[in-house]
Design an enzyme around this catalytic site. Sequence first.
Site, PDB file in Angstrom:
ATOM      1  CB  ILE A  30       4.977  -1.009 -13.246  1.00  0.00           C
ATOM      2  CG1 ILE A  30       5.537  -0.857 -14.657  1.00  0.00           C
ATOM      3  CG2 ILE A  30       5.185  -2.443 -12.760  1.00  0.00           C
ATOM      4  CD1 ILE A  30       7.015  -1.174 -14.777  1.00  0.00           C
ATOM      5  N   PRO A  31       1.748  -1.421 -11.680  1.00  0.00           N
ATOM      6  CG  PRO A  31      -0.233  -2.628 -12.024  1.00  0.00           C
ATOM      7  CD  PRO A  31       1.022  -2.175 -12.726  1.00  0.00           C
ATOM      8  CB  CYS A  32       4.500  -2.462  -7.325  1.00  0.00           C
ATOM      9  SG  CYS A  32       4.924  -0.734  -7.027  1.00  0.00           S
ATOM     10  CG  HIS A  33      -0.813   0.578  -6.605  1.00  0.00           C
ATOM     11  ND1 HIS A  33      -0.193   0.913  -7.790  1.00  0.00           N
ATOM     12  CD2 HIS A  33      -2.157   0.574  -6.861  1.00  0.00           C
ATOM     13  CE1 HIS A  33      -1.108   1.110  -8.729  1.00  0.00           C
ATOM     14  NE2 HIS A  33      -2.304   0.907  -8.193  1.00  0.00           N
ATOM     15  NE  ARG A  34      -3.854  -1.644 -10.281  1.00  0.00           N
ATOM     16  CZ  ARG A  34      -3.941  -1.400 -11.566  1.00  0.00           C
ATOM     17  NH1 ARG A  34      -3.756  -2.375 -12.449  1.00  0.00           N
ATOM     18  NH2 ARG A  34      -4.188  -0.174 -12.003  1.00  0.00           N
TER      19      ARG A  34
END
Length: 287
Positions: A249-253
């Site tokens: 789940i790409p919260c880093h994006r």
Amino acid sequence: MTVQNNIDFNRIADAIDIIKNNFTQQPNLEEIAKQINMSPSHFQKMFTQWAGVSPKKFIQYITISHAKKMLGTLQENEAPTLFETAIETGLSGTGRLHDLFINIEGMTPGEYKNGGENLAIHYSFASSVFGDIIVASTQKGICYIAFIEEEENALKNLCASFPKANFIHSKEQIHHQIKNIFTGDLKDIDKIKLHLKGTPFQLKVWEALLKIPMGNLATYGNVATSINCPKAARAVGSAIGDNPVAFLIPCHRVIQATGLFGQYMWGAKRKTAMIGWEAIRVQEIGN
């Protein structure tokens, strides 16, 4: 897992932090290598093996100007077209790097309220390009991924998330698929399912994050708009901070509207590394 993997990533992370904080001065190879106590030749080789490009080339992928370019001309009140198309790449035409959309199933009210009572959770430890991880899954899908420094504390944190669950140390097939995803190999992405403990609002936010293509960025306002809550950027930020599944789940994006990358649950250095690494992977395929 290997100690060397952690040492190498920590050095890479330190180097990326130096580049990020000094990109306007365009630090050269010798300057960066000196600050992390390595010879220039050794540092160049190690960094290139990890990132696929030289340190100098990497600088362009993590500057504020590049972040703003990736965000395009989006304003906080505009529809987040980042979720619809891939910017600067042939992403939509590649089978290997399609939109990272995975089915999410929320836990039942009973499972949520009772801390995972009667759930059997399989967990394992592994190495990734961004450091060591713990992966956990139920029979319905992945429920937890976190970057870790020490296995005992990592397991304690997992148990705290599901205090009444039954934990089993074993490697499920899905755990091997997760390890492949960290290399950029997404051929099995459609086989991955998530079984998450979260409120309806959190689940909605996490689903929105899954629609941000690899190599692209969005702002908190973009995510809020995408779930029809344009004034809830702060609440969106809280839900992103509660993300239980690192990287997948790409919260880093998600970054600030100014183009600054901001903080990250698993460390700002790691977030910067992820953004640059993904940008390079997509650029390679786009070319």
